[in-house]
Enzyme design. Structure first.
Site, mmCIF file in Angstrom:
data_model
loop_
_atom_site.group_PDB
_atom_site.id
_atom_site.type_symbol
_atom_site.label_atom_id
_atom_site.label_comp_id
_atom_site.label_asym_id
_atom_site.label_seq_id
_atom_site.Cartn_x
_atom_site.Cartn_y
_atom_site.Cartn_z
ATOM 1 N N HIS A 171 1.104 -1.143 -0.060
ATOM 2 C CA HIS A 171 -0.055 0.026 0.022
ATOM 3 C C HIS A 171 0.957 1.451 0.029
ATOM 4 C CE1 HIS A 171 -3.384 2.734 1.501
ATOM 5 N NE2 HIS A 171 -2.269 3.293 2.047
ATOM 6 N N GLU A 172 1.838 1.392 0.974
ATOM 7 C CA GLU A 172 2.827 2.580 1.028
ATOM 8 C C GLU A 172 3.524 2.885 -0.161
ATOM 9 O OE1 GLU A 172 2.096 4.781 3.257
ATOM 10 O OE2 GLU A 172 0.924 3.305 4.396
ATOM 11 N N HIS A 175 1.615 4.134 -3.133
ATOM 12 C CA HIS A 175 1.533 5.837 -3.215
ATOM 13 C C HIS A 175 2.412 6.311 -3.921
ATOM 14 C CE1 HIS A 175 -1.740 6.584 -0.333
ATOM 15 N NE2 HIS A 175 -1.439 5.775 0.926
ATOM 16 N N GLU A 228 -6.258 6.770 -0.820
ATOM 17 C CA GLU A 228 -6.163 5.582 -0.177
ATOM 18 C C GLU A 228 -6.607 4.407 -0.941
ATOM 19 O OE1 GLU A 228 -4.433 5.265 2.884
ATOM 20 O OE2 GLU A 228 -3.574 7.363 2.360
#
Length: 304
Positions: A171-172, A175, A228
Site C-alpha cells: 500500500h505504501e 502511493h 487511499e
C-alpha cells in the site's frame, strides 16, 4: 411614496438588509481567479497507467524533483528517529518483504496499464529504493517519492505475519508509484488559488472559512480518500504478485480498527476510508488479487 403595508419604508428595508455571502464580492476578481484555476487544472492533467484516470500533476514538477524532495524528507526523519540496526531481525524481515514487492512493480504496472489500454511509464526504475525499521509505538509505515521507505515497530504486533506486513508495505509503495505526493502538491496549489481569490475579492474571514470548509468536505477529503482506495488496490496486487496471501488484508484491517479503539472519525470528515468501507472494497478486489497471485506466482506456496 407608496407606503409599506407593514408600516415601514420599502427602500429603508432594503437598505437595512445584510448583504448575502457574495453581496459585496467583486465578481471580476473571482472570475479571473476561476479562469486561472481552470487553466491550471486543464493544462496539468495527465493519465495514470495504474488507474487509467486523469490526474492533476504540475507539469513543472518532474520525477527527479520528487525524488530529491523524498530523499531530503527521509534524511530528516532518520536524523530525528534513529532506525534499527540493519542486521536486526526485524530489519532483515522487512527488507526481505520489500525486495519481493519491488521485484513485482514492473510486471504489475504493465498488467494494470494493459487493463486500461495504456503503456506503463515505469518511473520506478529510477527509484533509489531503501527501507529502514524505526522503533516507535506507531502502527504505521511510509514510502516517500523515490522509494525511501520505513516501517515502525508498532506495526509488527498488528500485522502479526509477513502476508499482512506485505499488504501494508505494498500500500505504501503504491502511493509512491501513483505519484500521490505530486498530486497533493497540485491540489494544494488549487487550494491556495481559492484562498487568494477569497481574500482579493473582499470576503471577510468568516465567509472565507465557510467557502474553504465546503471545499474541504466536497473536494479535498474525498480526494484524499480516493488516493487511499487506489493505493489499497495497487498494493494488494503487488502483495499477491509477490507470492503473499492477499486474503490477509481483511483480518489486518479488522485488527487496525481494533487497534485504533474504534475512535476513527466519520468517513466524510476523514482523509481515510472508514474501516468498514475499506474492508468491503478489499473483499471486492479479492478475486482479482487471487488471479494476480496465480498469474505472477505460479510456483509459490499454495494458499491454505
Amino acid at each position: 411614496m407608496r407606503n409599506d403595508p407593514f408600516g415601514g419604508d420599502r427602500g429603508q428595508a432594503r437598505a437595512g438588509r445584510r448583504p448575502g455571502l457574495f453581496g459585496n464580492v467583486r465578481w471580476w476578481v473571482l472570475i479571473a481567479f476561476a479562469g486561472y484555476a481552470a487553466y491550471y487544472w486543464f493544462s496539468n492533467r495527465s493519465e495514470d497507467p495504474y488507474t487509467g484516470e486523469k490526474v492533476l500533476i504540475d507539469s513543472s514538477l518532474g520525477v527527479e524533483d520528487e525524488k530529491a524532495m523524498g530523499l531530503q524528507a527521509y534524511q530528516e526523519i532518520l536524523s530525528q528517529e534513529r532506525p534499527l540496526d540493519p542486521n536486526a531481525q526485524a530489519s532483515q524481515q522487512v527488507r526481505a518483504i520489500a525486495q519481493r514487492l519491488i521485484a513485482k512493480v514492473d510486471p504489475v504496472e504493465t498488467a494494470l496499464a494493459a487493463e486500461h489500454g495504456m503503456q506503463p511509464n515505469h518511473i520506478s526504475r529510477g527509484f533509489d529504493w531503501d527501507v529502514n525499521v524505526i522503533p516507535s509505538d506507531q502502527a504505521n509505515a511510509f514510502c516517500l517519492p523515490g522509494g525511501k521507505m520505513a516501517v515502525y515497530t508498532g506495526l509488527f504486533p498488528v500485522a502479526q505475519n509477513a502476508d499482512a506486513m506485505a499488504v501494508v508495505m505494498g500500500h505504501e509503495i503504491a502511493h509512491a508509484l501513483l505519484r500521490h505526493g505530486a498530486q497533493r502538491m497540485a491540489q494544494q496549489k488549487l487550494t491556495q488559488i481559492g484562498q487568494m481569490a477569497g481574500a482579493a475579492s473582499g470576503m471577510d474571514m468568516q465567509q472565507q472559512q465557510m467557502v474553504m470548509a465546503a471545499m474541504g468536505y466536497g473536494y479535498l477529503l474525498p480526494y484524499a480518500r480516493g488516493h487511499e482506495t487506489q493505493a489499497d488496490e495497487v498494493g494488494l496486487m503487488l502483495a499477491a504478485a509477490a507470492c503473499y496471501d492477499p486474503r490477509a488484508a481483511i483480518p489486518l484491517w479488522e485488527r487496525m480498527e481494533q487497534n485504533s479503539g474504534g475512535q476513527s472519525p466519520p468517513e466524510f470528515s476523514s482523509t481515510h476510508p472508514d474501516p468498514g468501507t475499506r474492508i468491503q472494497n478489499l473483499q471486492a478486489l479479492m478475486p482479482k488479487a487471487l488471479e494476480y497471485r496465480q498469474r505472477f506466482c505460479p510456483e509459490g506456496p499454495p494458499l491454505q
